[in-house]
Design a protein around this motif. Structure first.
Motif, PDB file in Angstrom:
ATOM      1  N   ALA A  28    -109.983  10.999   7.090  1.00 47.96           N
ATOM      2  CA  ALA A  28    -109.351  11.427   8.344  1.00 47.96           C
ATOM      3  C   ALA A  28    -107.835  11.501   8.219  1.00 47.96           C
ATOM      4  O   ALA A  28    -107.203  12.364   8.826  1.00 47.96           O
ATOM      5  CB  ALA A  28    -109.743  10.487   9.478  1.00 47.96           C
ATOM      6  N   LEU A  29    -107.251  10.609   7.437  1.00 45.47           N
ATOM      7  CA  LEU A  29    -105.789  10.526   7.356  1.00 45.47           C
ATOM      8  C   LEU A  29    -105.196  11.107   6.083  1.00 45.47           C
ATOM      9  O   LEU A  29    -104.003  10.942   5.835  1.00 45.47           O
ATOM     10  CB  LEU A  29    -105.348   9.066   7.519  1.00 45.47           C
ATOM     11  N   ARG A  30    -106.002  11.793   5.298  1.00 45.29           N
ATOM     12  CA  ARG A  30    -105.501  12.379   4.052  1.00 45.29           C
ATOM     13  C   ARG A  30    -104.263  13.233   4.323  1.00 45.29           C
ATOM     14  O   ARG A  30    -104.245  14.064   5.215  1.00 45.29           O
ATOM     15  CB  ARG A  30    -106.597  13.232   3.407  1.00 45.29           C
ATOM     16  N   ASP A  31    -103.216  12.939   3.567  1.00 41.21           N
ATOM     17  CA  ASP A  31    -101.951  13.693   3.628  1.00 41.21           C
ATOM     18  C   ASP A  31    -101.211  13.545   4.962  1.00 41.21           C
ATOM     19  O   ASP A  31    -100.400  14.405   5.311  1.00 41.21           O
ATOM     20  CB  ASP A  31    -102.173  15.186   3.332  1.00 41.21           C
ATOM     21  N   ILE A  32    -101.452  12.474   5.690  1.00 42.69           N
ATOM     22  CA  ILE A  32    -100.745  12.244   6.949  1.00 42.69           C
ATOM     23  C   ILE A  32     -99.824  11.038   6.804  1.00 42.69           C
ATOM     24  O   ILE A  32    -100.234   9.982   6.337  1.00 42.69           O
ATOM     25  CB  ILE A  32    -101.732  11.988   8.114  1.00 42.69           C
ATOM     26  N   ASP A  33     -98.576  11.224   7.202  1.00 39.14           N
ATOM     27  CA  ASP A  33     -97.605  10.133   7.262  1.00 39.14           C
ATOM     28  C   ASP A  33     -97.697   9.528   8.661  1.00 39.14           C
ATOM     29  O   ASP A  33     -97.479  10.222   9.656  1.00 39.14           O
ATOM     30  CB  ASP A  33     -96.203  10.680   6.996  1.00 39.14           C
ATOM     31  N   LEU A 126     -96.808   9.287  22.286  1.00 39.49           N
ATOM     32  CA  LEU A 126     -96.271   9.719  20.990  1.00 39.49           C
ATOM     33  C   LEU A 126     -94.814  10.148  21.115  1.00 39.49           C
ATOM     34  O   LEU A 126     -94.416  10.772  22.092  1.00 39.49           O
ATOM     35  CB  LEU A 126     -97.051  10.921  20.460  1.00 39.49           C
ATOM     36  N   ARG A 127     -94.050   9.835  20.082  1.00 34.59           N
ATOM     37  CA  ARG A 127     -92.694  10.363  19.975  1.00 34.59           C
ATOM     38  C   ARG A 127     -92.772  11.854  19.659  1.00 34.59           C
ATOM     39  O   ARG A 127     -93.742  12.305  19.044  1.00 34.59           O
ATOM     40  CB  ARG A 127     -91.962   9.698  18.809  1.00 34.59           C
ATOM     41  N   PRO A 128     -91.756  12.622  19.999  1.00 32.50           N
ATOM     42  CA  PRO A 128     -91.712  14.005  19.527  1.00 32.50           C
ATOM     43  C   PRO A 128     -91.835  14.028  17.994  1.00 32.50           C
ATOM     44  O   PRO A 128     -91.207  13.234  17.305  1.00 32.50           O
ATOM     45  CB  PRO A 128     -90.338  14.490  19.995  1.00 32.50           C
ATOM     46  N   GLY A 129     -92.678  14.911  17.498  1.00 32.47           N
ATOM     47  CA  GLY A 129     -92.942  14.992  16.066  1.00 32.47           C
ATOM     48  C   GLY A 129     -94.051  14.061  15.612  1.00 32.47           C
ATOM     49  O   GLY A 129     -94.491  14.133  14.467  1.00 32.47           O
ATOM     50  N   GLY A 130     -94.529  13.190  16.492  1.00 30.31           N
ATOM     51  CA  GLY A 130     -95.582  12.238  16.136  1.00 30.31           C
ATOM     52  C   GLY A 130     -96.944  12.899  15.998  1.00 30.31           C
ATOM     53  O   GLY A 130     -97.182  13.996  16.509  1.00 30.31           O
ATOM     54  N   VAL A 131     -97.848  12.210  15.314  1.00 27.53           N
ATOM     55  CA  VAL A 131     -99.157  12.762  15.014  1.00 27.53           C
ATOM     56  C   VAL A 131    -100.271  11.979  15.719  1.00 27.53           C
ATOM     57  O   VAL A 131    -100.223  10.755  15.812  1.00 27.53           O
ATOM     58  CB  VAL A 131     -99.404  12.800  13.481  1.00 27.53           C
ATOM     59  N   PHE A 132    -101.246  12.716  16.235  1.00 24.88           N
ATOM     60  CA  PHE A 132    -102.476  12.170  16.802  1.00 24.88           C
ATOM     61  C   PHE A 132    -103.574  12.568  15.830  1.00 24.88           C
ATOM     62  O   PHE A 132    -103.753  13.753  15.540  1.00 24.88           O
ATOM     63  CB  PHE A 132    -102.723  12.768  18.184  1.00 24.88           C
ATOM     64  N   ARG A 184    -106.412  16.327  13.709  1.00 23.25           N
ATOM     65  CA  ARG A 184    -105.005  15.958  13.633  1.00 23.25           C
ATOM     66  C   ARG A 184    -104.212  16.982  14.416  1.00 23.25           C
ATOM     67  O   ARG A 184    -104.559  18.154  14.435  1.00 23.25           O
ATOM     68  CB  ARG A 184    -104.535  15.871  12.186  1.00 23.25           C
ATOM     69  N   ALA A 185    -103.198  16.489  15.089  1.00 22.31           N
ATOM     70  CA  ALA A 185    -102.367  17.348  15.919  1.00 22.31           C
ATOM     71  C   ALA A 185    -100.995  16.695  16.043  1.00 22.31           C
ATOM     72  O   ALA A 185    -100.851  15.491  15.814  1.00 22.31           O
ATOM     73  CB  ALA A 185    -103.003  17.514  17.301  1.00 22.31           C
ATOM     74  N   ARG A 186    -100.007  17.465  16.411  1.00 21.06           N
ATOM     75  CA  ARG A 186     -98.640  16.952  16.484  1.00 21.06           C
ATOM     76  C   ARG A 186     -98.057  17.205  17.865  1.00 21.06           C
ATOM     77  O   ARG A 186     -98.312  18.215  18.492  1.00 21.06           O
ATOM     78  CB  ARG A 186     -97.804  17.671  15.415  1.00 21.06           C
ATOM     79  N   ARG A 187     -97.266  16.216  18.325  1.00 19.58           N
ATOM     80  CA  ARG A 187     -96.469  16.439  19.521  1.00 19.58           C
ATOM     81  C   ARG A 187     -95.218  17.184  19.065  1.00 19.58           C
ATOM     82  O   ARG A 187     -94.512  16.727  18.170  1.00 19.58           O
ATOM     83  CB  ARG A 187     -96.094  15.123  20.190  1.00 19.58           C
ATOM     84  N   PRO A 188     -94.925  18.341  19.663  1.00 18.61           N
ATOM     85  CA  PRO A 188     -93.772  19.116  19.208  1.00 18.61           C
ATOM     86  C   PRO A 188     -92.462  18.313  19.294  1.00 18.61           C
ATOM     87  O   PRO A 188     -92.322  17.433  20.149  1.00 18.61           O
ATOM     88  CB  PRO A 188     -93.722  20.315  20.155  1.00 18.61           C
ATOM     89  N   GLU A 189     -91.540  18.634  18.404  1.00 19.11           N
ATOM     90  CA  GLU A 189     -90.211  18.004  18.387  1.00 19.11           C
ATOM     91  C   GLU A 189     -89.469  18.290  19.677  1.00 19.11           C
ATOM     92  O   GLU A 189     -89.612  19.330  20.262  1.00 19.11           O
ATOM     93  CB  GLU A 189     -89.371  18.519  17.204  1.00 19.11           C
TER      94      GLU A 189
END
Length: 189
Positions: A28-33, A126-132, A184-189
């Motif tokens: 699930a988290l492969r290649d995710i920081d 989530l912070r801007p740029g953060g990942v779910f 996986r998804a990101r909160r925009p900056e």
């Protein structure tokens, strides 16, 4: 969100902890920081805590079940901060976390509308740029059998992109395997 006795035994077993640590979470988290401060929604019996803690300096767990929250506080003291609460109304400030994670628990949220509220709350904290990111089970016969008598509302993976987009996420990826899907998804900056 209820679990039958067999399901409880499975989720607190060392077999499940190994499967989660060695297969589900890495896939699930492969290649995710994860950044510096992660939130796990619904850590339950704590199967993922050690694996996640090895990837992130600070880890918080939000657990709705008071008995499981107390158990985690005893078993994982000093490893994870435990907060008792509902993921559809998180008792947490906005933009606190660099990542929000969920593993094999979304189907225990009792309605699609509440699942969408959980997604919106994940976005909010989530912070801007953060990942779910995370995973959940694919709806099939064995999945349903394990959940007899449980709260079990499977999340169709093909609906995730639209549902996450509606609450504001971008860079959404959903991938299915035989028994699980990851998102996986990101909160925009």
């Amino acid at each position: 969100m209820g679990m039958n006795y067999f399901h409880q035994l499975l989720c607190r077993s060392s077999t499940w902890e190994r499967a989660s640590a060695n297969q589900i979470v890495p896939w699930a988290l492969r290649d995710i920081d994860l950044g510096d401060n992660a939130l796990e929604i619904g850590p339950g019996y704590g199967a993922n805590v050690d694996t996640l803690r090895s990837r992130v300096p600070a880890l918080t767990g939000l657990e709705i079940d008071p008995a499981l929250a107390a158990r985690l506080r005893t078993r994982k003291a000093g490893v994870m901060r435990i907060i008792e609460g509902d993921a559809t109304e998180m008792p947490l400030p906005g933009t606190e976390f660099s990542s929000v994670l969920s593993f094999t628990m979304l189907h225990h949220v009792p309605t699609p509308a509440l699942q969408d509220e959980l997604f919106a709350e994940a976005f909010r904290v989530l912070r801007p740029g953060g990942v779910f990111a995370g995973s959940d089970g694919v709806d099939r016969l064995t999945f349903r059998l394990i959940h007899l008598g449980d709260t079990c509302v499977p999340v169709p993976p093909e609906t995730m992109r639209a549902r996450l987009t509606r609450v504001g996420f971008t860079d959404i990826e959903v991938r299915s395997a035989a028994t699980y899907f990851r998102f996986r998804a990101r909160r925009p900056e």
